[in-house]
Design a protein around this motif. Structure first.
Motif, PDB file in Angstrom:
ATOM      1  N   TRP A 178       0.691  -1.075   0.421  1.00 10.91           N
ATOM      2  CA  TRP A 178       0.249   0.433   0.221  1.00 10.91           C
ATOM      3  C   TRP A 178       1.021   1.214  -0.137  1.00 10.91           C
ATOM      4  CZ3 TRP A 178      -4.410   0.599  -1.765  1.00 10.91           C
ATOM      5  CH2 TRP A 178      -5.651  -0.788  -1.582  1.00 10.91           C
ATOM      6  N   SER A 229      -5.468   1.331   7.684  1.00 10.94           N
ATOM      7  CA  SER A 229      -4.875  -0.048   7.677  1.00 10.94           C
ATOM      8  C   SER A 229      -4.731  -0.794   8.340  1.00 10.94           C
ATOM      9  CB  SER A 229      -3.103   1.662   7.383  1.00 10.94           C
ATOM     10  OG  SER A 229      -3.394   2.729   8.952  1.00 10.94           O
ATOM     11  N   PRO A 257       0.279  -4.259   5.705  1.00 11.63           N
ATOM     12  CA  PRO A 257      -0.039  -2.793   4.805  1.00 11.63           C
ATOM     13  C   PRO A 257       1.171  -3.066   3.483  1.00 11.63           C
ATOM     14  CG  PRO A 257      -0.684  -2.414   7.245  1.00 11.63           C
ATOM     15  CD  PRO A 257       0.154  -3.745   6.914  1.00 11.63           C
TER      16      PRO A 257
END
Length: 263
Positions: free
Chosen positions: A153, A174, A180
């Motif tokens: 991400w 998140s 993540p």
């Protein structure tokens, strides 16, 4: 909210709007073709699709393994399992697909019984990626392949959103991802899980048409559920992206890490 043993709780109960979005997001596509190519799915193989969602990938894999093969579709969500079974039946492939609803972190499969295990954008949610990859290794035959496709991400971008706005949205969302930055960590996890040979590549298909808008909506939904960002700010970001798609000034990039490991 109590946490389920395997995934974040929001995967157990999915509202209709999100289900409809996943139906579009996980339909088989040219991108999926490229993402799964290193897995080398072929006739006669026994394959597990971990995190099968509504079953699009399981159906495609069943076509490829042929009548002598078998696909085990695995998910924690009951509606996904129902849709997978219905899709298999509608496509005339019910005799090749067995759908399993997961209830804990142990896969409902015997040791050394699979030729392939695949997972796409699923390991980001599991409690312990290393333990999950070790489970994959357990159920694979010697020489079998684990193939995982995951994003990262912190490496995504959406134009024309200012960088700080997109980062704020991702940060607010998140809470739902256990890891993540799973993409960059996959290679090391696979090595630590004991796989004999591990290869990695990074693929991305820049989106200028809105193909990834469902992903952006999902991130916005997670951020909204967390409650740390002003809902009006989230609405404004989504409106900006929608206008950019309409005026063809939009661009989204979400690199995918492809890790293929041999048992």
């Amino acid at each position: 909210m109590a946490e389920t043993p395997l995934f974040a709780p929001h995967w157990v109960d999915i509202e209709p709007e999100r289900l409809a979005r996943y139906e579009k997001m996980y339909a088989w596509s040219a991108a999926a073709e490229a993402f799964y190519a290193p897995a080398r799915i072929g006739a006669g193989q026994v394959v597990a699709d971990f995190g099968c969602g509504p079953g699009h990938t399981a159906v495609e894999l069943a076509r490829r393994v042929g009548p002598a093969g078998r696909v085990h579709a695995l998910d924690i969500n009951a509606e996904f399992i129902t849709r997978t079974r219905e899709r298999a039946e509608a496509e005339g492939l019910a005799d090749r697909i067995t759908a399993h609803r997961l209830i804990d972190e142990r896969l409902p499969l015997a040791d050394a019984t699979l030729d392939r295990v695949t997972a796409r954008n699923t390991l980001v949610y599991v409690r312990d990626p290393l333990a999950t990859l070790s489970e994959f290794r357990r159920v694979l035959k010697p020489g079998g392949l684990m193939h995982a496709i995951e994003g990262d991400w912190s490496l995504t971008a959406v134009e024309p959103l200012p960088t700080e706005e997109w980062r704020a949205l991702v940060a607010a969302a998140s809470w739902v991802w256990r890891t993540p930055e799973i993409g960059r960590k996959l290679y090391g996890f696979a090595r630590s899980a004991g796989f004999a040979e591990v290869t990695m590549q990074v693929l991305t298909r820049p989106d200028g048409e809105g193909r990834l808008f469902g992903m952006i909506q999902s991130v916005a939904g997670y951020a909204r559920e967390r409650g740390t960002l002003d809902p009006a700010r989230i609405d404004a970001m989504l409106a900006t992206v929608e206008r950019a798609i309409a005026t063809r000034s939009y661009l989204a990039v979400a690199p995918q890490f492809l890790v293929t490991a041999t048992r």
